[in-house]
Write a protein that holds these residues in place. Structure first.
Motif, PDB file in Angstrom:
ATOM      1  N   ASP A 225      60.610  22.405   9.450  1.00 28.48           N
ATOM      2  CA  ASP A 225      61.099  22.459   8.094  1.00 28.48           C
ATOM      3  C   ASP A 225      62.683  21.760   7.929  1.00 28.48           C
ATOM      4  N   LEU A 226      62.870  21.043   8.790  1.00 24.19           N
ATOM      5  CA  LEU A 226      64.160  20.402   8.600  1.00 24.19           C
ATOM      6  C   LEU A 226      64.123  19.534   7.360  1.00 24.19           C
ATOM      7  N   SER A 227      65.203  19.156   6.808  1.00 27.90           N
ATOM      8  CA  SER A 227      65.359  18.458   5.534  1.00 27.90           C
ATOM      9  C   SER A 227      65.514  16.805   6.097  1.00 27.90           C
ATOM     10  N   GLU A 228      65.265  15.699   5.402  1.00 27.93           N
ATOM     11  CA  GLU A 228      65.507  14.388   5.805  1.00 27.93           C
ATOM     12  C   GLU A 228      66.861  14.294   6.471  1.00 27.93           C
ATOM     13  N   ALA A 229      68.004  14.798   5.590  1.00 24.48           N
ATOM     14  CA  ALA A 229      69.409  14.876   6.183  1.00 24.48           C
ATOM     15  C   ALA A 229      69.373  15.309   7.553  1.00 24.48           C
ATOM     16  N   GLU A 230      68.746  16.655   7.833  1.00 20.78           N
ATOM     17  CA  GLU A 230      68.783  17.147   9.111  1.00 20.78           C
ATOM     18  C   GLU A 230      68.158  16.552  10.185  1.00 20.78           C
ATOM     19  N   CYS A 231      67.087  15.766   9.777  1.00 23.64           N
ATOM     20  CA  CYS A 231      66.233  14.920  10.664  1.00 23.64           C
ATOM     21  C   CYS A 231      66.976  13.757  11.094  1.00 23.64           C
ATOM     22  N   ARG A 232      67.977  13.063  10.306  1.00 26.50           N
ATOM     23  CA  ARG A 232      68.588  11.762  10.653  1.00 26.50           C
ATOM     24  C   ARG A 232      69.040  11.708  12.014  1.00 26.50           C
ATOM     25  N   PRO A 233      69.945  12.630  12.120  1.00 21.11           N
ATOM     26  CA  PRO A 233      70.513  12.760  13.794  1.00 21.11           C
ATOM     27  C   PRO A 233      69.620  12.542  14.796  1.00 21.11           C
ATOM     28  N   LEU A 234      68.271  13.162  14.530  1.00 22.99           N
ATOM     29  CA  LEU A 234      67.421  13.095  15.627  1.00 22.99           C
ATOM     30  C   LEU A 234      66.778  11.585  15.826  1.00 22.99           C
ATOM     31  N   ARG A 235      66.696  10.533  14.864  1.00 23.60           N
ATOM     32  CA  ARG A 235      65.951   9.543  14.826  1.00 23.60           C
ATOM     33  C   ARG A 235      66.219   8.641  15.914  1.00 23.60           C
ATOM     34  N   ALA A 236      67.299   8.693  16.542  1.00 20.78           N
ATOM     35  CA  ALA A 236      67.665   7.773  17.501  1.00 20.78           C
ATOM     36  C   ALA A 236      66.797   8.382  18.930  1.00 20.78           C
ATOM     37  N   ARG A 237      66.588   9.366  18.819  1.00 23.89           N
ATOM     38  CA  ARG A 237      65.660  10.064  20.180  1.00 23.89           C
ATOM     39  C   ARG A 237      64.390  10.034  19.944  1.00 23.89           C
ATOM     40  N   MET A 238      63.890   9.558  18.735  1.00 22.31           N
ATOM     41  CA  MET A 238      62.208   9.645  18.224  1.00 22.31           C
ATOM     42  C   MET A 238      61.844   8.283  17.605  1.00 22.31           C
ATOM     43  N   GLN A 239      61.416   7.498  18.167  1.00 22.29           N
ATOM     44  CA  GLN A 239      60.959   6.083  17.606  1.00 22.29           C
ATOM     45  C   GLN A 239      59.465   5.785  17.333  1.00 22.29           C
ATOM     46  N   MET A 240      59.071   4.711  16.458  1.00 17.20           N
ATOM     47  CA  MET A 240      57.882   4.408  16.333  1.00 17.20           C
ATOM     48  C   MET A 240      57.784   2.974  16.383  1.00 17.20           C
ATOM     49  N   VAL A 241      56.544   2.437  16.762  1.00 15.75           N
ATOM     50  CA  VAL A 241      56.094   1.328  16.964  1.00 15.75           C
ATOM     51  C   VAL A 241      54.799   1.108  15.996  1.00 15.75           C
ATOM     52  N   PHE A 242      54.822   0.338  14.982  1.00 13.62           N
ATOM     53  CA  PHE A 242      53.634   0.262  13.948  1.00 13.62           C
ATOM     54  C   PHE A 242      52.779  -0.677  14.381  1.00 13.62           C
ATOM     55  N   GLN A 243      51.815  -0.732  13.785  1.00 19.81           N
ATOM     56  CA  GLN A 243      50.485  -1.371  14.148  1.00 19.81           C
ATOM     57  C   GLN A 243      50.706  -2.915  13.717  1.00 19.81           C
ATOM     58  N   ASP A 244      51.275  -3.181  12.443  1.00 19.27           N
ATOM     59  CA  ASP A 244      51.458  -4.610  12.113  1.00 19.27           C
ATOM     60  C   ASP A 244      52.916  -4.961  12.128  1.00 19.27           C
ATOM     61  N   PRO A 245      53.202  -5.933  13.344  1.00 18.22           N
ATOM     62  CA  PRO A 245      54.651  -6.207  13.315  1.00 18.22           C
ATOM     63  C   PRO A 245      55.108  -7.193  12.145  1.00 18.22           C
ATOM     64  N   TRP A 246      54.245  -7.814  11.364  1.00 24.57           N
ATOM     65  CA  TRP A 246      54.456  -8.677  10.170  1.00 24.57           C
ATOM     66  C   TRP A 246      55.090  -8.069   9.297  1.00 24.57           C
ATOM     67  N   SER A 247      54.578  -6.771   8.934  1.00 25.80           N
ATOM     68  CA  SER A 247      54.865  -6.006   7.693  1.00 25.80           C
ATOM     69  C   SER A 247      56.043  -5.003   8.098  1.00 25.80           C
ATOM     70  N   ALA A 248      56.144  -4.780   9.567  1.00 22.40           N
ATOM     71  CA  ALA A 248      57.216  -3.926  10.127  1.00 22.40           C
ATOM     72  C   ALA A 248      58.728  -4.306  10.148  1.00 22.40           C
ATOM     73  N   LEU A 249      58.599  -5.753  10.107  1.00 21.67           N
ATOM     74  CA  LEU A 249      59.910  -6.613  10.500  1.00 21.67           C
ATOM     75  C   LEU A 249      60.388  -6.990   9.072  1.00 21.67           C
ATOM     76  N   ASN A 250      61.752  -7.240   8.568  1.00 20.90           N
ATOM     77  CA  ASN A 250      62.377  -7.722   7.697  1.00 20.90           C
ATOM     78  C   ASN A 250      62.401  -9.249   7.773  1.00 20.90           C
ATOM     79  N   PRO A 251      61.519 -10.068   6.961  1.00 18.20           N
ATOM     80  CA  PRO A 251      61.276 -11.620   7.206  1.00 18.20           C
ATOM     81  C   PRO A 251      62.507 -12.383   7.170  1.00 18.20           C
ATOM     82  N   ARG A 252      63.624 -11.694   6.210  1.00 19.24           N
ATOM     83  CA  ARG A 252      64.864 -12.367   6.173  1.00 19.24           C
ATOM     84  C   ARG A 252      65.924 -12.191   7.161  1.00 19.24           C
ATOM     85  N   HIS A 253      65.465 -11.453   8.333  1.00 21.90           N
ATOM     86  CA  HIS A 253      66.608 -11.273   9.386  1.00 21.90           C
ATOM     87  C   HIS A 253      66.007 -11.928  10.511  1.00 21.90           C
ATOM     88  N   SER A 254      66.984 -12.157  11.428  1.00 21.92           N
ATOM     89  CA  SER A 254      66.859 -12.960  12.661  1.00 21.92           C
ATOM     90  C   SER A 254      66.323 -12.029  13.644  1.00 21.92           C
TER      91      SER A 254
END
Length: 334
Positions: free
Chosen positions: A76-105
């Motif tokens: 039941d944590l809010s998004e703000a309360e979840c934010r500090p935990l994001r570094a410890r939990m990560q996700m790799v998505f199915q489609d790398p073409w749509s997961a990455l910003n095309p304007r960034h190296s």
């Protein structure tokens, strides 16, 4: 065994679709992932695999149930309360073409989690990005290229580098190899196995491909219409699947052994609507072993595989296949 890095208890996720209707995407799913363990989720499209992955990371809020990450209830944590935990939990998505910003190296893409979740300076982030590129077997010249200049395998390695940049304790991988050819897929799986061994991170690997799960998973959870049909160590499931649905999935799995010819179990009929779930077993309408009681009684998960796993079938005692002795397992060894 150490305490689980992730414990999921009776996780349920519904989506309102208008006119008072609800999609029952995930229905009372429970499991745990320990450090250094990979749990695989398998099932047909629409079985709830990706929804589970997003919900345990709190990218979606559960309808009910409980999600405990690293000993802390995050249900039941809010998004703000979840934010500090994001570094410890990560996700790799199915489609790398749509997961990455095309304007960034590639360099900037790998540095982004470090910018968001650490206090490293620019020079330190640059050094760390180069080390991460080396770790995922990307040549450093690749760092100055943009996504449109990279292959699918290189893009997915960038995604993996981003995911491990902050040394997470849990990584959710949502079909990370499904869009890659076989040779590239093998390289990504080998990389993930190396990372797991080195970091001790727990992994939730979502896939519809049994061959991939056999290579990467310690335990497999079989889903159908948002419910768990069977869960057991990978070796046990491949040696002797207990649930009729798992047996049907395994019969469709193409073994690389030319002398292994399993009897094909063909499923008839359509998957029931997740808006109007049947009252009994969700698989009963397509099951070769169903009886009248299957359409009335919702099966509970009961011990299977000699207590090493569990399955949800009221006729389990009749249809569970005994596990062959070690060294005599059917098919190929995992």
């Amino acid at each position: 065994m150490s305490a689980p890095i992730l414990a999921v208890e009776n996780l349920t996720k519904h989506f309102a679709v208008g006119k008072g209707q609800v999609v029952h995407a995930v229905n009372s799913v429970s499991f745990a992932i320990h450090p250094g363990q990979t749990v695989g989720l398998v099932g047909e499209s629409g079985s709830g695999k990706s929804t589970i992955g997003r919900t345990v990371l709190r990218l979606l809020r559960p309808t009910s149930g409980r999600v405990v990450f690293d000993g802390r209830d995050i249900t039941d944590l809010s998004e703000a309360e979840c934010r500090p935990l994001r570094a410890r939990m990560q996700m790799v998505f199915q489609d790398p073409w749509s997961a990455l910003n095309p304007r960034h190296s590639a360099r900037r893409l790998i540095e982004e989690p470090l910018l968001l979740h650490t206090k490293l300076g620019a020079a330190e982030r640059r050094t760390r990005a180069e080390a991460l590129a080396d770790r995922v077997h990307l040549g450093r010249p690749v760092l100055d290229r943009f996504p449109s200049e990279l292959s699918g395998g290189q893009l997915q390695r960038v995604c993996v580098a981003r995911a491990i940049a902050t040394d997470p304790a849990l990584i959710v991988l949502d079909e990370p190899t499904s869009s890659l050819d076989l040779s590239v897929r093998a390289g990504i799986l080998e990389l993930l196995a190396e990372i797991r061994a080195e970091t001790g991170a727990g992994m939730l690997f979502i896939s519809h491909d049994l061959g991939t799960l056999k290579l990467i998973s310690d335990e497999i959870i079989v889903l159908y219409l948002g419910s768990v049909m069977e869960r057991a160590p990978s070796r046990e499931i491949f040696a002797a699947p207990s649930h009729p649905y798992t047996q049907a999935l395994m019969s469709a799995h193409l073994s690389p052994d030319p002398d292994h010819h399993p009897a094909r179990i063909r499923l008839e009929g359509e998957i029931p609507s997740p808006i109007d779930l049947p009252p009994g077993c969700p698989f009963a309408s397509r099951c070769f072993a169903s009886i009248e009681a299957c359409h009335r009684e919702r099966p509970r998960l009961v011990p299977a595989h000699g207590g090493r796993g569990s399955a949800a079938c009221i006729r389990l005692a009749e249809f569970e296949r005994p596990t062959p002795p070690r060294g005599l397992t059917s098919g190929n060894p995992s």
